[in-house]
Design a protein around this motif. Structure first.
Motif, PDB file in Angstrom:
ATOM      1  N   ASP A   1      -7.438  57.305  62.800  1.00  0.00           N
ATOM      2  CA  ASP A   1      -7.679  56.231  61.838  1.00  0.00           C
ATOM      3  C   ASP A   1      -6.677  56.236  60.681  1.00  0.00           C
ATOM      4  O   ASP A   1      -6.181  55.185  60.266  1.00  0.00           O
ATOM      5  N   GLU A   2      -6.350  57.428  60.173  1.00  0.00           N
ATOM      6  CA  GLU A   2      -5.474  57.496  59.002  1.00  0.00           C
ATOM      7  C   GLU A   2      -4.020  57.169  59.320  1.00  0.00           C
ATOM      8  O   GLU A   2      -3.208  57.027  58.399  1.00  0.00           O
ATOM      9  N   CYS A   3      -3.678  57.043  60.610  1.00  0.00           N
ATOM     10  CA  CYS A   3      -2.289  56.762  60.976  1.00  0.00           C
ATOM     11  C   CYS A   3      -2.108  55.392  61.638  1.00  0.00           C
ATOM     12  O   CYS A   3      -0.997  55.072  62.066  1.00  0.00           O
ATOM     13  N   LEU A   4      -3.155  54.603  61.721  1.00  0.00           N
ATOM     14  CA  LEU A   4      -3.036  53.317  62.415  1.00  0.00           C
ATOM     15  C   LEU A   4      -2.248  52.294  61.622  1.00  0.00           C
ATOM     16  O   LEU A   4      -1.508  51.489  62.186  1.00  0.00           O
ATOM     17  N   ASP A   5      -2.414  52.286  60.299  1.00  0.00           N
ATOM     18  CA  ASP A   5      -1.732  51.285  59.469  1.00  0.00           C
ATOM     19  C   ASP A   5      -0.346  51.773  59.070  1.00  0.00           C
ATOM     20  O   ASP A   5      -0.154  52.971  58.815  1.00  0.00           O
ATOM     21  N   PRO A   6       0.644  50.861  59.010  1.00  0.00           N
ATOM     22  CA  PRO A   6       1.992  51.259  58.592  1.00  0.00           C
ATOM     23  C   PRO A   6       1.965  51.901  57.210  1.00  0.00           C
ATOM     24  O   PRO A   6       1.415  51.324  56.261  1.00  0.00           O
ATOM     25  N   GLY A   7       2.498  53.059  57.092  1.00  0.00           N
ATOM     26  CA  GLY A   7       2.489  53.786  55.828  1.00  0.00           C
ATOM     27  C   GLY A   7       3.108  55.149  56.029  1.00  0.00           C
ATOM     28  O   GLY A   7       3.623  55.474  57.104  1.00  0.00           O
ATOM     29  N   PRO A   8       3.061  55.999  54.998  1.00  0.00           N
ATOM     30  CA  PRO A   8       3.725  57.311  55.099  1.00  0.00           C
ATOM     31  C   PRO A   8       3.160  58.191  56.212  1.00  0.00           C
ATOM     32  O   PRO A   8       3.918  58.915  56.858  1.00  0.00           O
ATOM     33  N   ASN A   9       1.839  58.156  56.462  1.00  0.00           N
ATOM     34  CA  ASN A   9       1.273  59.001  57.518  1.00  0.00           C
ATOM     35  C   ASN A   9       1.761  58.574  58.893  1.00  0.00           C
ATOM     36  O   ASN A   9       2.155  59.401  59.719  1.00  0.00           O
ATOM     37  N   ARG A  10       1.702  57.275  59.163  1.00  0.00           N
ATOM     38  CA  ARG A  10       2.144  56.798  60.472  1.00  0.00           C
ATOM     39  C   ARG A  10       3.629  57.070  60.670  1.00  0.00           C
ATOM     40  O   ARG A  10       4.051  57.526  61.743  1.00  0.00           O
ATOM     41  N   LEU A  11       4.436  56.814  59.663  1.00  0.00           N
ATOM     42  CA  LEU A  11       5.875  57.060  59.768  1.00  0.00           C
ATOM     43  C   LEU A  11       6.150  58.541  60.020  1.00  0.00           C
ATOM     44  O   LEU A  11       6.991  58.894  60.854  1.00  0.00           O
ATOM     45  N   ARG A  12       5.395  59.387  59.320  1.00  0.00           N
ATOM     46  CA  ARG A  12       5.584  60.830  59.494  1.00  0.00           C
ATOM     47  C   ARG A  12       5.354  61.253  60.941  1.00  0.00           C
ATOM     48  O   ARG A  12       6.160  61.996  61.509  1.00  0.00           O
ATOM     49  N   TYR A  13       4.262  60.779  61.549  1.00  0.00           N
ATOM     50  CA  TYR A  13       3.944  61.242  62.902  1.00  0.00           C
ATOM     51  C   TYR A  13       4.746  60.523  63.978  1.00  0.00           C
ATOM     52  O   TYR A  13       4.947  61.076  65.071  1.00  0.00           O
TER      53      TYR A  13
ATOM     54  N   ALA B   1       5.213  48.459  50.706  1.00  0.00           N
ATOM     55  CA  ALA B   1       4.485  48.277  51.965  1.00  0.00           C
ATOM     56  C   ALA B   1       5.368  47.636  53.033  1.00  0.00           C
ATOM     57  O   ALA B   1       5.328  48.028  54.204  1.00  0.00           O
ATOM     58  N   HIS B   2       6.176  46.634  52.643  1.00  0.00           N
ATOM     59  CA  HIS B   2       6.998  45.951  53.640  1.00  0.00           C
ATOM     60  C   HIS B   2       8.084  46.873  54.207  1.00  0.00           C
ATOM     61  O   HIS B   2       8.507  46.729  55.354  1.00  0.00           O
ATOM     62  N   GLU B   3       8.524  47.872  53.402  1.00  0.00           N
ATOM     63  CA  GLU B   3       9.510  48.823  53.892  1.00  0.00           C
ATOM     64  C   GLU B   3       8.888  49.761  54.934  1.00  0.00           C
ATOM     65  O   GLU B   3       9.512  50.074  55.957  1.00  0.00           O
ATOM     66  N   PHE B   4       7.658  50.201  54.677  1.00  0.00           N
ATOM     67  CA  PHE B   4       6.960  51.015  55.671  1.00  0.00           C
ATOM     68  C   PHE B   4       6.726  50.229  56.957  1.00  0.00           C
ATOM     69  O   PHE B   4       6.834  50.765  58.057  1.00  0.00           O
ATOM     70  N   GLN B   5       6.387  48.935  56.782  1.00  0.00           N
ATOM     71  CA  GLN B   5       6.143  48.103  57.966  1.00  0.00           C
ATOM     72  C   GLN B   5       7.408  48.025  58.824  1.00  0.00           C
ATOM     73  O   GLN B   5       7.351  48.138  60.055  1.00  0.00           O
ATOM     74  N   ASP B   6       8.535  47.845  58.199  1.00  0.00           N
ATOM     75  CA  ASP B   6       9.796  47.737  58.926  1.00  0.00           C
ATOM     76  C   ASP B   6      10.163  49.066  59.599  1.00  0.00           C
ATOM     77  O   ASP B   6      10.492  49.101  60.784  1.00  0.00           O
ATOM     78  N   LEU B   7      10.080  50.166  58.842  1.00  0.00           N
ATOM     79  CA  LEU B   7      10.461  51.459  59.384  1.00  0.00           C
ATOM     80  C   LEU B   7       9.515  51.907  60.505  1.00  0.00           C
ATOM     81  O   LEU B   7       9.958  52.437  61.529  1.00  0.00           O
ATOM     82  N   CYS B   8       8.225  51.690  60.319  1.00  0.00           N
ATOM     83  CA  CYS B   8       7.263  52.068  61.360  1.00  0.00           C
ATOM     84  C   CYS B   8       7.484  51.242  62.626  1.00  0.00           C
ATOM     85  O   CYS B   8       7.370  51.757  63.740  1.00  0.00           O
ATOM     86  N   GLY B   9       7.801  49.964  62.448  1.00  0.00           N
ATOM     87  CA  GLY B   9       8.061  49.113  63.610  1.00  0.00           C
ATOM     88  C   GLY B   9       9.273  49.579  64.391  1.00  0.00           C
ATOM     89  O   GLY B   9       9.249  49.645  65.627  1.00  0.00           O
ATOM     90  N   ARG B  10      10.342  49.906  63.670  1.00  0.00           N
ATOM     91  CA  ARG B  10      11.551  50.381  64.342  1.00  0.00           C
ATOM     92  C   ARG B  10      11.323  51.736  65.006  1.00  0.00           C
ATOM     93  O   ARG B  10      11.744  51.962  66.151  1.00  0.00           O
ATOM     94  N   ALA B  11      10.647  52.641  64.294  1.00  0.00           N
ATOM     95  CA  ALA B  11      10.378  53.956  64.868  1.00  0.00           C
ATOM     96  C   ALA B  11       9.474  53.861  66.093  1.00  0.00           C
ATOM     97  O   ALA B  11       9.684  54.560  67.086  1.00  0.00           O
ATOM     98  N   GLN B  12       8.473  52.971  66.035  1.00  0.00           N
ATOM     99  CA  GLN B  12       7.571  52.784  67.170  1.00  0.00           C
ATOM    100  C   GLN B  12       8.339  52.309  68.398  1.00  0.00           C
ATOM    101  O   GLN B  12       8.126  52.797  69.519  1.00  0.00           O
TER     102      GLN B  12
END
Length: 291
Positions: free
Chosen positions: A27-39, A152-163
């Motif tokens: 749950d804590e990693c589902l939304d784009p943010g530092p936790n999701r980007l980290r994992y 928030a929009h920067e995390f969204q972009d980075l998480c999308g690219r990393a995913q």
């Protein structure tokens, strides 16, 4: 990536990879943010480390059995790289170890599919390896201070690219479902009169995302190495000893876990004996984290 395949990765990939990947679905990693980007990035690093261990151990075994000297691309600054090993070093060693093995006609690598994963065709890097490189580049471009001020929009972009990059890598690694990572804790010898001995191996299957590893027993006419982590093909039985670069420890009073080799320090202290590509050391094996 299809959800069905994601579940297969979680349940069937080697534990060091699956245990990291499953955190992306918490749950804590589902939304784009530092936790999701980290994992997302940590899963990419765990994959690189695992592939580096496998290919480097293959190169070690080949060098020891044939007496062949590794090429300069693999030997150059090896000791310095190996003592202070990092994500980029694992990727370099994985690529160069495999590149060497693929040039040797008499050598059969444990995982033939690894060639297609890394090269397309040799010596060009494959799409999957380029994706690993992109994940490394993303990680190297971040710092704790930079993450603290990101929007928030920067995390969204980075998480999308990393995913996207991580899915490219995982889809190309589907062949890992055909291999088992196991720890051999004990071997018994059964010898009947006028019969060849049979070796009964007590195993733990280090696969999936749970630390409650499934046990197994295996009987065969030759022994594997005991107290070692072994990677083996489920059907052919081809196997590779990953010790001491990947170890399983179950010390009294502490929860058992799996550790990657993560560099050397404190040379005057007793430690794990490590021999890779002809260099024998008796330094401490620095184990900082599980994956």
């Amino acid at each position: 990536m299809k959800d069905r395949y994601a579940r297969e990765v979680i349940n069937g990939f080697p534990y060091p990879v699956a245990a990291m990947f499953v955190r992306l679905r918490t749950d804590e990693c589902l939304d784009p943010g530092p936790n999701r980007l980290r994992y997302l990035l940590s899963t990419g690093e765990a994959i690189t480390r695992f592939l580096g261990v496998v290919n480097l151990c293959q190169a070690r075994d080949f060098a020891e059995s044939t007496g062949h000297v590794p090429p300069h691309a693999l030997r150059a600054d090896f000791r310095l790289r190996f003592e202070r090993i990092a994500w980029g070093t694992w990727l370099h060693l994985a690529r160069e170890s495999l590149r060497w093995l693929l040039t040797e006609p008499q050598e059969m690598v444990l995982i033939p599919e690894m060639g297609r994963f890394f090269f397309d065709p040799p010596p060009a890097d494959s799409r999957a390896v380029k994706a690993l490189g992109e994940l490394l580049t993303l990680r190297n471009g971040l710092s704790h201070d930079k993450i603290k001020v990101m929007h928030a929009h920067e995390f969204q972009d980075l998480c999308g690219r990393a995913q996207e990059h991580l899915e490219t890598v995982l889809e190309a690694l589907e062949f890992l479902l055909d291999y088992e990572l196991t720890f051999i804790s004990e071997i018994d010898v059964e010898k009947r009169r006028r019969h060849e001995p049979v070796f009964r191996h007590r195993l733990m299957k280090l696969i999936g995302n749970s630390g409650d590893f499934e046990g197994d027993r295996n009987k065969q006419t030759f022994p594997l190495d005991s107290h070692a982590v072994i990677l083996s093909h489920r059907e052919s039985g081809r196997h590779l000893n990953l010790d001491p670069l990947l170890v399983y420890e179950a010390k009294a009073g502490k929860a058992p876990d799996i550790f990657f080799y993560n560099g050397m320090k404190n040379p005057d202290q007793a430690g794990v004996r490590t021999k890779v590509l002809g260099e024998s050391r008796s330094d401490n094996c620095q184990r900082r984290e599980q994956t």
